[in-house]
Design a protein around this motif. Structure first.
Motif, short mmCIF file in Angstrom:
data_model
loop_
_atom_site.label_atom_id
_atom_site.label_comp_id
_atom_site.label_asym_id
_atom_site.label_seq_id
_atom_site.Cartn_x
_atom_site.Cartn_y
_atom_site.Cartn_z
N ASN A 183 -5.83 1.68 -2.27
CA ASN A 183 -4.79 2.18 -2.78
C ASN A 183 -4.77 1.70 -4.32
O ASN A 183 -3.83 2.22 -4.80
CB ASN A 183 -3.04 1.31 -2.25
CG ASN A 183 -3.50 2.63 -0.66
OD1 ASN A 183 -2.48 3.56 -0.67
ND2 ASN A 183 -3.33 2.57 0.04
N PHE B 125 -4.91 -1.66 1.32
CA PHE B 125 -4.69 -2.00 0.06
C PHE B 125 -5.54 -2.11 -1.15
O PHE B 125 -5.04 -1.40 -1.94
CB PHE B 125 -4.08 -3.57 -0.08
CG PHE B 125 -3.02 -4.43 -0.97
CD1 PHE B 125 -2.28 -4.17 -1.27
CD2 PHE B 125 -4.56 -4.97 -1.95
CE1 PHE B 125 -1.45 -4.45 -2.60
CE2 PHE B 125 -4.04 -5.44 -3.32
CZ PHE B 125 -3.00 -5.06 -3.06
N SER C 121 0.76 -1.65 -0.51
CA SER C 121 -0.02 -0.07 -0.33
C SER C 121 1.20 1.39 -0.18
O SER C 121 0.23 1.96 -0.59
CB SER C 121 -0.82 0.14 1.15
OG SER C 121 -1.63 -1.38 1.66
#
Length: 303
Positions: free
Chosen positions: A275, A272, A243
């Motif tokens: 992002n 995650f 990330s």
């Protein structure tokens, strides 16, 4: 009690013997289940004998029936010619039921609880038929109904709650913790023969060696455990690192968006998926703007 490991109960009652043994067997079964003993088998061996088997008890019922003639008062009344209308039946069935409770093991048998179950069984049987005598723990010990009810006045079938009443008694299946804790502490003291923490109440004081060992321990505190295995923890670290890597790549594409995403990662934690979506959307917009596609799309809009 006639012999060790056997609990005797008897009931002398008046009534029709048809279906009597089945009714008594149901009473025994219901009482065992009320006290948490699941009945595995209930068998009518004959018209005079029944057997109920549970995980901890074997209960045997034996029915003895004899034709008892007219009583002494009836014979005197008939001799004197009195109360002829009051005596409608000249003969009646006088039955005797023998209840034998045998625990499967003397080691797990609680005498007080077993005798209490026998009392409840006889109470329920007395309510079912007109009873004359009750045999308690020994065939020679015979009590009238009044004597039996007076001796066990604090126990009655209505005081024994069924499973539905236990589970759904105003929604309270267990007693409050404040009421249960002192009793549990007293039981612990009786079992261990000493009081917990030497009778001291309050926070436990650590010695200097214990405090030093606690400060320099290698394992985390109990409240620091997240419940993840070593593999899951390693994968989580990889996703967090990825990330921040995508946030760094986004800084070369659009610095303002990268700064905003870094603030979100610091405040809410590394996500995650977020992002990945932000990086993909920003890269797509930059590509469309550099190729002129974004300008063509905006020109087609009725602005």
């Amino acid at each position: 009690m006639a012999r060790t490991g056997r609990y005797h109960g008897g009931l002398v009652f008046l009534g029709n013997e048809e279906g009597v043994l089945d009714r008594f067997s149901r009473i025994v079964t219901a009482t065992l289940e009320d006290y948490g003993h699941a009945v595995e088998r209930q068998t009518l061996l004959s018209d005079r004998e029944a057997r109920i088997v549970s995980s901890q008890f074997l209960v045997k019922l034996t029915l003895e029936t004899n034709i008892d003639g007219d009583s002494h008062i009836r014979r005197m009344d008939e001799t004197a010619g009195l109360n002829r209308r009051g005596h409608q039946v000249k003969q009646y069935n006088r039955n005797r039921l023998v209840v034998s409770m045998m625990p499967v093991s003397d080691m797990i048998d609680d005498k007080d609880v077993t005798e209490l179950m026998l009392v409840v069984m006889l109470y329920r049987m007395v309510d079912l038929y007109t009873s004359e005598l009750i045999e308690w723990l020994d065939p020679n010990v015979r009590l009238t109904v009044e004597q039996f009810l007076g001796a066990f006045s604090n126990v009655s079938p209505r005081r024994v709650r069924g499973p539905q009443q236990v589970f759904f008694d105003h929604g309270d299946r267990f007693a409050p913790i404040d009421e249960t804790a002192p009793d549990l502490a007293m039981r612990y003291d009786m079992i261990m023969g000493r009081k917990a923490h030497e009778g001291e109440i309050g926070l436990v004081e650590l010695t200097e060696q214990e405090a030093l060992a606690l400060a320099f321990r290698s394992e985390p505190r109990p409240d620091e455990y997240d419940g993840l295995s070593s593999e899951e923890s390693a994968q989580n670290d990889i996703r967090r690192l990825a990330s921040w890597g995508m946030t760094g790549c986004l800084a070369f594409v659009s610095a303002p968006i990268a700064v905003s995403l870094a603030a979100v990662n610091l405040i809410r934690g590394e996500d995650f998926r977020l992002n990945t979506q932000v990086l993909s959307l920003t890269a797509a917009l930059v590509f469309m703007q550099s190729s002129g596609m974004l300008t063509s799309v905006i020109s087609l809009l009725p602005i």
